[in-house]
Scaffold this motif. Structure first.
Motif, PDB file in Angstrom:
ATOM      1  N   LEU A   1      24.931   9.573  31.699  1.00 57.83           N
ATOM      2  CA  LEU A   1      26.047   9.090  32.068  1.00 57.83           C
ATOM      3  C   LEU A   1      26.606   9.513  33.567  1.00 57.83           C
ATOM      4  CD1 LEU A   1      27.697   9.619  28.721  1.00 57.83           C
ATOM      5  CD2 LEU A   1      27.116   7.347  29.695  1.00 57.83           C
ATOM      6  N   THR A   2      26.327  10.682  33.949  1.00 54.80           N
ATOM      7  CA  THR A   2      27.061  11.085  35.222  1.00 54.80           C
ATOM      8  C   THR A   2      26.107  10.298  35.937  1.00 54.80           C
ATOM      9  OG1 THR A   2      25.318  12.968  35.329  1.00 54.80           O
ATOM     10  CG2 THR A   2      27.444  13.371  34.284  1.00 54.80           C
ATOM     11  N   ARG A   3      24.957  10.225  35.982  1.00 57.16           N
ATOM     12  CA  ARG A   3      24.199   9.439  37.102  1.00 57.16           C
ATOM     13  C   ARG A   3      24.708   8.166  37.107  1.00 57.16           C
ATOM     14  NH1 ARG A   3      19.471  11.845  34.862  1.00 57.16           N
ATOM     15  NH2 ARG A   3      18.975  10.332  33.551  1.00 57.16           N
ATOM     16  N   PHE A   4      25.460   7.494  36.098  1.00 54.49           N
ATOM     17  CA  PHE A   4      26.032   6.289  36.256  1.00 54.49           C
ATOM     18  C   PHE A   4      27.512   6.268  36.668  1.00 54.49           C
ATOM     19  CE2 PHE A   4      22.581   4.928  33.266  1.00 54.49           C
ATOM     20  CZ  PHE A   4      22.191   3.830  34.082  1.00 54.49           C
ATOM     21  N   GLY A   5      28.043   7.489  37.069  1.00 48.27           N
ATOM     22  CA  GLY A   5      29.284   7.537  37.518  1.00 48.27           C
ATOM     23  C   GLY A   5      30.228   7.889  36.446  1.00 48.27           C
ATOM     24  N   LEU A   6      29.897   8.118  35.405  1.00 50.51           N
ATOM     25  CA  LEU A   6      30.850   8.736  34.227  1.00 50.51           C
ATOM     26  C   LEU A   6      31.139  10.137  34.228  1.00 50.51           C
ATOM     27  CD1 LEU A   6      30.666   5.584  33.498  1.00 50.51           C
ATOM     28  CD2 LEU A   6      30.593   6.346  31.072  1.00 50.51           C
ATOM     29  N   ARG A   7      32.420  10.633  33.557  1.00 54.98           N
ATOM     30  CA  ARG A   7      32.661  11.945  33.395  1.00 54.98           C
ATOM     31  C   ARG A   7      32.609  12.393  31.933  1.00 54.98           C
ATOM     32  NH1 ARG A   7      38.332  12.365  35.593  1.00 54.98           N
ATOM     33  NH2 ARG A   7      38.472  10.413  34.500  1.00 54.98           N
ATOM     34  N   PRO A   8      31.247  12.542  31.486  1.00 58.22           N
ATOM     35  CA  PRO A   8      31.397  13.191  29.939  1.00 58.22           C
ATOM     36  C   PRO A   8      31.728  14.569  29.911  1.00 58.22           C
ATOM     37  CG  PRO A   8      29.225  13.371  31.141  1.00 58.22           C
ATOM     38  CD  PRO A   8      30.091  13.064  32.307  1.00 58.22           C
ATOM     39  N   ALA A   9      32.138  14.753  28.580  1.00 56.39           N
ATOM     40  CA  ALA A   9      32.474  16.155  28.071  1.00 56.39           C
ATOM     41  C   ALA A   9      31.509  16.487  27.064  1.00 56.39           C
ATOM     42  CB  ALA A   9      34.043  16.550  27.748  1.00 56.39           C
ATOM     43  N   LEU A  10      31.059  17.783  26.731  1.00 54.84           N
ATOM     44  CA  LEU A  10      30.261  18.388  26.127  1.00 54.84           C
ATOM     45  C   LEU A  10      31.014  19.136  24.931  1.00 54.84           C
ATOM     46  CD1 LEU A  10      26.887  19.922  27.595  1.00 54.84           C
ATOM     47  CD2 LEU A  10      27.078  18.024  25.877  1.00 54.84           C
ATOM     48  N   LEU A  11      30.984  18.640  23.646  1.00 50.58           N
ATOM     49  CA  LEU A  11      31.400  19.260  22.309  1.00 50.58           C
ATOM     50  C   LEU A  11      30.126  19.912  21.688  1.00 50.58           C
ATOM     51  CD1 LEU A  11      34.296  17.332  21.119  1.00 50.58           C
ATOM     52  CD2 LEU A  11      34.174  19.308  22.668  1.00 50.58           C
ATOM     53  N   THR A  12      29.729  21.104  21.988  1.00 43.84           N
ATOM     54  CA  THR A  12      28.362  21.639  21.545  1.00 43.84           C
ATOM     55  C   THR A  12      28.447  23.058  21.272  1.00 43.84           C
ATOM     56  OG1 THR A  12      25.986  21.498  21.788  1.00 43.84           O
ATOM     57  CG2 THR A  12      27.395  22.139  23.685  1.00 43.84           C
ATOM     58  N   ALA A  13      27.650  23.792  20.947  1.00 40.08           N
ATOM     59  CA  ALA A  13      27.284  25.176  20.675  1.00 40.08           C
ATOM     60  C   ALA A  13      26.301  25.836  21.819  1.00 40.08           C
ATOM     61  CB  ALA A  13      27.151  25.912  19.371  1.00 40.08           C
ATOM     62  N   ILE A  14      26.844  26.813  22.639  1.00 42.75           N
ATOM     63  CA  ILE A  14      25.703  27.361  23.638  1.00 42.75           C
ATOM     64  C   ILE A  14      25.947  29.005  23.487  1.00 42.75           C
ATOM     65  CG2 ILE A  14      25.262  27.600  26.083  1.00 42.75           C
ATOM     66  CD1 ILE A  14      25.629  24.731  26.377  1.00 42.75           C
ATOM     67  N   GLY A  15      24.900  29.494  23.446  1.00 41.87           N
ATOM     68  CA  GLY A  15      25.215  31.126  23.366  1.00 41.87           C
ATOM     69  C   GLY A  15      25.738  31.887  24.669  1.00 41.87           C
ATOM     70  N   ARG A  16      26.233  33.021  24.605  1.00 45.16           N
ATOM     71  CA  ARG A  16      26.431  33.675  25.657  1.00 45.16           C
ATOM     72  C   ARG A  16      25.634  34.600  26.108  1.00 45.16           C
ATOM     73  NH1 ARG A  16      31.920  33.274  26.792  1.00 45.16           N
ATOM     74  NH2 ARG A  16      33.213  32.623  25.216  1.00 45.16           N
TER      75      ARG A  16
END
Length: 301
Positions: A50-65
Motif C-alpha cells: 500500500l505504501t508503494r501505491f502512495g497510501l498511509r497504512p497503520a499496523l495493528l499487530t504485536a511486536i516484541g521489545r
C-alpha cells in the motif's frame, strides 16, 4: 496535517526468512541459493504494498521489545508504515516465518506466529480507547484483516460494533488457517480474498476453478469474494440487487521467480484500485497485473 491512516492493517507483522533456489526442489534437496530476511506477515506485506501505491497504512499487530522487534519497527517506519499503535510486549518475542522456494514454487514453510496469537485482542485497543476510534465513533474506513488472528478473535471482530461500519477486506494467512475466516463469511461489509484451495476449505468441498469457488462461497453466505488460482483465471463474485454477479479475468503469463507474498500484493493492489474508484472489472485486472509483476520479480519487495 491529518494523520489519520488511509487503512488499518490488522494481523501478522514479522520477519520473513526466505531461502530461494533457481532449480526445482523436493523434500531433502540440498542446493545453493540465496537466503534473505525481509519484513513479512500478511498485514505487513499488505501495508508495504500500500505504501508503494502512495497510501498511509497503520499496523495493528504485536511486536516484541527484543532486538528483532526494534529492527522490524524501524524498517516498517522507514517504508512509511504507521507503527504508533502497534502492541509492544516485553514478554513475547517478535514472530518469524521461514520458507523454502524453488523453481517449482513453495517447497515448505514454518510460521512461528505465537506472539500475535498470545496478544489476542490487546492489538485492537486503539480502536476502543480513542486513539483511532471509540464506541461512540467506530472506525468507518478500510481495514485489511488477516487470518493469523485466532478464530475466537476473528469471531469477536465479526460481531464487534467497533467494526460494524468498517470496509473489511479479509484474507487467510494460509490454507491451514482458512477455516478461521468462517465467522466473517456472513459479515455484511466483508470482502474475502482467497485462493482456490482456501475457498475449498471454507466450503468443505473441491472446486475445479475460481469462478465456481466464488459462487460456492456466495452460496455459503458471503457478500463478496475474490478467488485466485495461480496462473489460471481469477474471479470476483458479489451480490448485487439480489443477483450473483461473477467477473472472470486471466492473469498475464509471466515467469514465476517467487511466490511468498503474491496474494498479499494482489489484495493490496485491488484495494488501491477500488479506493481510486476503478470499476470491479478494472480493479480485478489491475490487481492481477500487480501480482504478476511481483511473482516475476519486477516489483520490489
Amino acid at each position: 496535517m491529518d494523520k489519520t491512516p488511509d487503512i488499518l492493517c490488522i494481523g501478522s507483522a514479522l520477519w520473513d526468512i526466505i531461502g530461494r533456489a533457481p532449480v526445482h526442489m523436493r523434500a531433502g534437496s540440498d542446493v545453493a541459493g540465496r537466503i534473505t530476511r525481509i519484513p513479512g506477515g500478511v498485514a505487513m506485506n499488505i501495508a508495504m504494498t500500500l505504501t508503494r501505491f502512495g497510501l498511509r497504512p497503520a499496523l495493528l499487530t504485536a511486536i516484541g521489545r527484543d532486538s528483532q522487534g526494534a529492527d522490524l519497527i524501524a524498517e516498517a517506519e522507514m517504508l512509511g508504515i504507521d507503527c504508533a499503535h502497534v502492541y509492544r510486549s516485553d514478554d513475547l518475542p517478535t514472530d518469524r516465518y521461514m520458507a523454502i522456494e524453488g523453481a517449482n514454487g513453495l517447497v515448505a514453510a514454518i510460521a512461528d506466529a505465537h506472539s500475535l496469537e498470545s496478544a489476542g485482542d490487546k492489538i485492537l485497543r486503539p480502536l476502543a480507547d480513542g486513539r483511532l476510534a471509540d464506541a461512540g465513533a467506530p472506525w468507518a474506513g478500510l481495514v485489511a484483516l488477516d487470518g493469523n488472528l485466532t478464530q475466537s478473535l476473528l469471531a469477536q471482530i465479526a460481531a464487534a460494533p467497533m467494526f460494524a461500519q468498517a470496509d473489511l477486506r479479509v484474507a487467510p494467512a494460509s490454507p491451514g488457517k482458512a477455516e478461521r475466516l468462517a465467522p466473517l463469511l456472513a459479515h455484511p461489509r466483508a470482502t474475502l480474498y482467497v485462493n482456490l484451495e482456501e475457498a475449498g476449505i471454507l466450503c468443505q468441498r473441491d472446486f475445479p476453478d475460481a469462478p465456481s469457488a466464488a459462487e460456492g462461497l456466495l452460496a455459503r453466505g458471503a457478500q463478496r469474494v475474490l478467488v485466485t488460482d495461480g496462473g489460471r483465471p481469477a474471479a470476483d463474485a458479489a451480490r448485487e440487487g439480489g443477483q450473483m454477479i461473477v467477473l472472470i479475468e486471466a492473469p498475464p503469463p509471466v515467469l514465476v521467480t517467487r511466490v511468498t507474498g503474491a496474494g498479499d500484493t494482489f489484495m493490496a493492489a485491488h484495494i488501491v484500485a477500488e479506493r481510486e474508484g476503478a470499476p470491479r472489472a478494472e480493479a480485478l485486472a489491475r490487481a492481477l497485473r500487480a501480482a504478476a509483476r511481483y511473482v516475476s520479480g519486477d516489483m520490489a519487495t
